[in-house]
Scaffold this motif. Structure first.
Motif: not given
Length: 138
Positions: A118-123
């Motif tokens: 997910r995007l927020f895992d990346k962030i």
């Protein structure tokens, strides 16, 4: 879509647990507010409870044990690339779990941008791994 089915199962289990905890806290607060004759104009308190219970549940479980109850059942864990997890990382990666629409966009944007997760895992600098991927250190 590595671990997608297992992650979905874990999320459903966690969503059920968070829903039950939220209902319990909501009902306790409703009784207390009724007994104190506090105006029910505080109709927003269920949303506040939902946000608090969701973030506390996911943040504490993931920061302390790298797993929520759902992840434990699905044999998954969350960590950064070094195998560590902090409260800040756990908090950031779970911000989109508060409501359905943000989590859907989180997943879609992560896939569109070709992130492993997910995007927020990346962030947050985290990802979800299978227990089978745990490195055994002797």
């Amino acid at each position: 879509m590595e671990h997608f089915i297992l992650r979905t199962e874990a999320f459903i289990i966690d969503a059920i647990i968070v829903t039950l905890l939220t209902a319990l806290v909501d009902n306790i607060l409703y009784i207390i507010l009724s007994l104190l004759n506090v105006s029910m104009a505080l109709a927003a308190y269920p949303y506040i409870v939902l946000v608090l219970v969701t973030m506390i549940y996911f943040t504490i479980f993931e920061a302390k044990t790298n797993k929520t109850i759902g992840k434990k059942i699905a044999h998954l864990y969350v960590s950064d690339s070094e195998g560590y997890m902090s409260y800040k990382k756990a908090f950031v990666r779970n911000l989109t779990k508060l409501f359905w629409v943000p989590i859907i966009f989180d997943i879609l944007i992560g896939k569109i941008l070709n992130y492993p997760s997910r995007l927020f895992d990346k962030i947050a600098g985290t990802d979800v791994y299978s227990d089978k991927e745990l490195e055994v250190v002797e």
